[in-house]
Design an enzyme around this catalytic site. Structure first.
Site, PDB file in Angstrom:
ATOM      1  NE  ARG A 109      -2.603  -4.591  -2.734  1.00  0.00           N
ATOM      2  CZ  ARG A 109      -2.173  -3.845  -1.725  1.00  0.00           C
ATOM      3  NH1 ARG A 109      -2.492  -2.561  -1.672  1.00  0.00           N
ATOM      4  NH2 ARG A 109      -1.422  -4.358  -0.775  1.00  0.00           N
ATOM      5  CB  CYS A 141      -0.927   0.010   1.208  1.00  0.00           C
ATOM      6  SG  CYS A 141      -2.074  -1.384   1.267  1.00  0.00           S
TER       7      CYS A 141
END
Length: 219
Positions: free
Chosen positions: A136, A59
């Site tokens: 995601r 991330c």
């Protein structure tokens, strides 16, 4: 998004996953840049993207790349909006850590969703899921608030920001004219015409009627 707002969201009760062509649900939430009413972004393209958790390696790499590419998205009239189920204090601490450790400022808002209500309404998280880890997910939304593209990646694999820029560029190109973009299309490349739909059109187009190429320059 409050529980009452969640209860009023039809996608929540239908257990439907948001699909291409759907109008996105509105929400009001706290972000790293203040309170956001999502519908106020109408008139702009929007890229809403979720990440599994703050302070995680994949991330962090994605957010650094998105921050560096932010001027490209801004030039394309596209607002970037991040989201995870982490709290606002966690988001703020993570953004500050990225700035201090890597010298990169995150210029876009990150939405807090500790109740997981937004993630569930958008289909980033199954409505019955016990874990708070979202996929995601990326939702590319047009200026009218309609989903034009969706990508899902697992928590273990990072997204390509270059591909997200290419995807947005292609969506904006086909929105200009009645054209299609072929495999691997890049800005300035030739585009394609929709396949002929009548016998007369097929005869006029010739043997390659199902794959007609035209100049890539926009009108």
């Amino acid at each position: 998004m409050t529980d009452s707002t969640l209860e009023s969201c039809p996608l929540y009760h239908s257990r439907a996953i948001l699909q291409i062509g759907d109008t996105v649900p509105d929400f009001v939430a706290r972000t790293t840049q203040g309170e956001l009413t999502f519908s106020t972004l109408r008139g702009h393209w929007v890229m809403l993207f979720s990440h599994p958790a703050d302070f995680t390696p994949v991330c962090t790499s994605e957010f650094i790349a998105l921050a560096k590419a932010a001027p490209q998205f801004q030039a394309m009239n596209c607002a970037l909006v991040g989201l995870s189920v982490d709290s606002l204090p966690s988001h703020l601490a993570w953004v500050d850590a990225i700035r201090e450790r890597f010298g990169v400022s995150i210029p876009f808002p990150i939405v807090e969703d500790p109740s997981m209500s937004i993630a569930r309404a958008y289909g980033m998280l199954d409505i019955t899921a016990k874990s708070s880890v979202t996929v995601r997910a990326v939702y590319v939304i047009d200026p009218e608030g309609v989903v034009q593209a969706i990508t899902w990646y697992p928590p273990t694999v990072g997204r390509s920001v270059k591909e997200l820029v290419r995807l947005l560029t292609a969506l904006q190109r086909v929105a200009e004219d009645d054209v299609l973009t072929p495999e691997g299309w890049q800005p300035g490349d030739d585009v394609m015409s929709p396949a002929a739909q009548t016998q007369e059109a097929v005869a006029a187009a010739g043997p390659a009627w199902f794959m007609s190429v035209q100049t890539g320059k926009s009108v």
